[in-house]
Design a protein around this motif. Structure first.
Motif, PDB file in Angstrom:
ATOM      1  N   GLU A 128       0.843  -1.192   0.000  1.00 57.42           N
ATOM      2  CA  GLU A 128       0.000   0.000   0.000  1.00 57.42           C
ATOM      3  C   GLU A 128       0.879   1.243   0.000  1.00 57.42           C
ATOM      4  O   GLU A 128       1.875   1.340   0.697  1.00 57.42           O
ATOM      5  N   GLY A 129       0.476   2.218  -0.788  1.00 52.87           N
ATOM      6  CA  GLY A 129       1.192   3.473  -0.811  1.00 52.87           C
ATOM      7  C   GLY A 129       2.364   3.481  -1.767  1.00 52.87           C
ATOM      8  O   GLY A 129       3.007   4.509  -1.945  1.00 52.87           O
ATOM      9  N   LYS A 130       2.653   2.379  -2.402  1.00 55.03           N
ATOM     10  CA  LYS A 130       3.756   2.348  -3.340  1.00 55.03           C
ATOM     11  C   LYS A 130       3.279   2.921  -4.664  1.00 55.03           C
ATOM     12  O   LYS A 130       2.126   2.760  -5.053  1.00 55.03           O
ATOM     13  N   GLN A 325      -2.832 -15.559  -1.786  1.00 56.13           N
ATOM     14  CA  GLN A 325      -4.207 -16.063  -1.741  1.00 56.13           C
ATOM     15  C   GLN A 325      -4.547 -16.591  -0.356  1.00 56.13           C
ATOM     16  O   GLN A 325      -5.643 -16.356   0.158  1.00 56.13           O
ATOM     17  N   PHE A 326      -3.607 -17.289   0.257  1.00 61.90           N
ATOM     18  CA  PHE A 326      -3.848 -17.893   1.563  1.00 61.90           C
ATOM     19  C   PHE A 326      -4.151 -16.830   2.610  1.00 61.90           C
ATOM     20  O   PHE A 326      -5.061 -16.982   3.432  1.00 61.90           O
ATOM     21  N   GLU A 330      -4.865  -9.365  -1.870  1.00 59.09           N
ATOM     22  CA  GLU A 330      -5.182  -9.278  -3.289  1.00 59.09           C
ATOM     23  C   GLU A 330      -4.094  -8.489  -4.013  1.00 59.09           C
ATOM     24  O   GLU A 330      -3.787  -7.356  -3.645  1.00 59.09           O
ATOM     25  N   LEU A 331      -3.532  -9.108  -5.032  1.00 57.89           N
ATOM     26  CA  LEU A 331      -2.484  -8.463  -5.826  1.00 57.89           C
ATOM     27  C   LEU A 331      -3.072  -8.010  -7.155  1.00 57.89           C
ATOM     28  O   LEU A 331      -3.727  -8.786  -7.851  1.00 57.89           O
ATOM     29  N   VAL A 368       5.382  -7.453  -1.454  1.00 56.57           N
ATOM     30  CA  VAL A 368       3.991  -7.391  -1.926  1.00 56.57           C
ATOM     31  C   VAL A 368       3.000  -7.429  -0.770  1.00 56.57           C
ATOM     32  O   VAL A 368       1.796  -7.585  -0.994  1.00 56.57           O
ATOM     33  N   GLY A 369       3.482  -7.293   0.459  1.00 56.45           N
ATOM     34  CA  GLY A 369       2.574  -7.183   1.596  1.00 56.45           C
ATOM     35  C   GLY A 369       2.121  -8.497   2.189  1.00 56.45           C
ATOM     36  O   GLY A 369       1.155  -8.535   2.938  1.00 56.45           O
ATOM     37  N   VAL A 370       2.792  -9.599   1.848  1.00 54.85           N
ATOM     38  CA  VAL A 370       2.484 -10.901   2.430  1.00 54.85           C
ATOM     39  C   VAL A 370       3.487 -11.179   3.540  1.00 54.85           C
ATOM     40  O   VAL A 370       4.680 -10.954   3.364  1.00 54.85           O
TER      41      VAL A 370
END
Length: 424
Positions: A128-130, A325-326, A330-331, A368-370
């Protein structure tokens, strides 16, 4: 690693069934298993920047060690990028089509995701924010490589490493050679340190699996089985379909003849799970079985042991999207394209040793935030997947040697061998 996986999974499932809402379970996760996993991840992140930088720089620079092979080096690099792109596209398409990580309770996934981000601190960088669009593309070119490394902007660091490697390729002076040897020394030291860190993996995996299983229960095993199936499917498609097409139309040989004569190297790769350990066997197979010119096969296979890692690229792509996904992250299509680029470059910079892709996967997850902690979900089955993807890596190196050899002065022999090819 398998023992740690089983211990952590069993303990987590037991707690999930017997003590579903116990306060002391949260305390164990917060003060014991959580910190153990974080120590392991932080040690990996500490070493990943120097590892990828040195591996990429040396891998590119070595293509110009022998002036007469520079043209071969360019062909090898172009082929590597193209076939790696195909591999990652297969991986991303398989995950998006089959959705192996979907179906987990969103509330539980988001709770665990929030806890993981809070515990990871600065390591886990949210997507987020990128910047998006053209700004995201421009940010691949760093204005300050030191700042990019400090921000864990791995794509920018990789771009700088590629440019730096090309610079070493073009500058043929004693000083540049000494600099290349120094960077290669950094790579060797970093690999040795990562080997020491990997010894902590069984304890970290046990901690990760306890955290995950205590929250998700038996649903975890169902998702894990789906993940393994998708990885093996993507690896099989690339091996049987993509390589067969490349061998027939770009290499000019029969795929059946190639696979039959390459089986010794493929079995060695499966047994050792190491491209580097299989390199001597692959060189012998290339020269004695495939009858490729030694000057080309030695160059392509040596570079390929580090640079041409199609199986690793597939594994990284499937793993990142599966864990996204797990955990319900959401990408967007743009973020998936960035994952694709990262996997291609990560494959070039991944060391050809068992579990060599582990630091790259962890870092891509954070980008990617995971939560990188989620990697513990797949590490218990990683040994089998590592053996399978290494087999694909080594087969891809031999395929590249066949393709690059075609059109050179010395090529695949046209006598007995070619007759065998035609008969097949």
């Amino acid at each position: 690693m398998l023992i740690g996986f089983v211990v952590g999974l069993s303990a987590g499932l037991f707690v999930h069934m017997v003590f579903p809402d116990a306060r002391w379970v949260d305390n164990i996760i917060t003060y014991v298993t959580g910190p153990v996993g974080q120590i392991f991840l932080r040690l990996l992140f500490m070493l990943v920047i120097p590892l990828l930088f040195s591996a990429l720089v040396v891998g590119i620079a070595e293509m110009g060690d022998i002036r007469s092979l520079r043209r071969v080096g360019v062909k090898t690099l172009v082929y590597t990028i193209a076939i790696s792109s195909v591999a990652v596209i297969i991986a991303l398409a398989s995950v998006n089509l089959l959705q192996p990580g979907a179906g987990v309770d969103p509330a539980l996934a988001q709770t665990l995701l929030a806890d993981a981000r809070e515990g990871a601190g600065a390591i886990v960088s949210s997507a987020e924010g990128k910047p998006a669009g053209i700004s995201s593309f421009l940010n691949i070119i760093p204005s300050n490589v030191v700042a990019a490394a400090a921000d864990n902007d791995i794509l920018a660091v990789m771009f700088f490493a590629l440019v730096f490697g090309v610079g070493l390729l073009l500058v043929n002076t004693p000083s540049a050679q000494r600099l290349q040897e120094t960077i290669e020394g950094i790579f060797q030291v970093t690999m040795r340190l990562i080997g020491l860190v990997i010894r902590l993996a069984p304890f970290a995996i046990a901690a990760f699996m306890f955290n995950l299983a205590s929250v998700f229960g038996w649903e975890l095993l169902v998702r894990l089985g789906a993940y393994v199936g998708v990885v093996l499917l993507a690896l099989g498609l690339h091996m049987i379909v993509a390589y067969s097409i490349v061998l027939r139309f770009l290499g000019g040989v029969s795929p059946l003849w190639f696979f039959r004569n390459s089986q010794e190297a493929m079995v060695m790769a499966f047994a050792t799970a190491s491209s580097n350990a299989t390199l001597p066997t692959a060189l012998r197979v290339a020269e004695e079985k495939l009858l490729l010119p030694s000057r080309i096969s030695r160059f392509v296979l040596t570079i390929g042991a580090t640079a041409n890692q199609n199986g690793t690229a597939i594994f990284e792509g499937v793993t990142v999207l599966f864990l996204a996904q797990f955990f319900g992250v959401e990408l967007t299509l743009g973020q998936q394209v960035i994952v694709l680029l990262m996997c291609i470059l990560g494959g070039i910079g991944t060391a050809g040793v068992p579990a060599g892709s582990l630091p790259v996967v962890a870092l891509i997850l954070g980008m990617v935030g995971v939560p990188p902690e989620g990697i513990g979900l797949v590490l218990g089955v990683d040994r089998l997947l590592d053996m399978c993807r290494t087999t694909l890596n080594v087969t891809g190196d031999l395929t590249a040697a066949v393709v690059v050899s075609r059109g050179e002065q010395e090529s695949v022999p046209e006598d007995v061998d070619a007759g065998e090819v035609r008969r097949v």
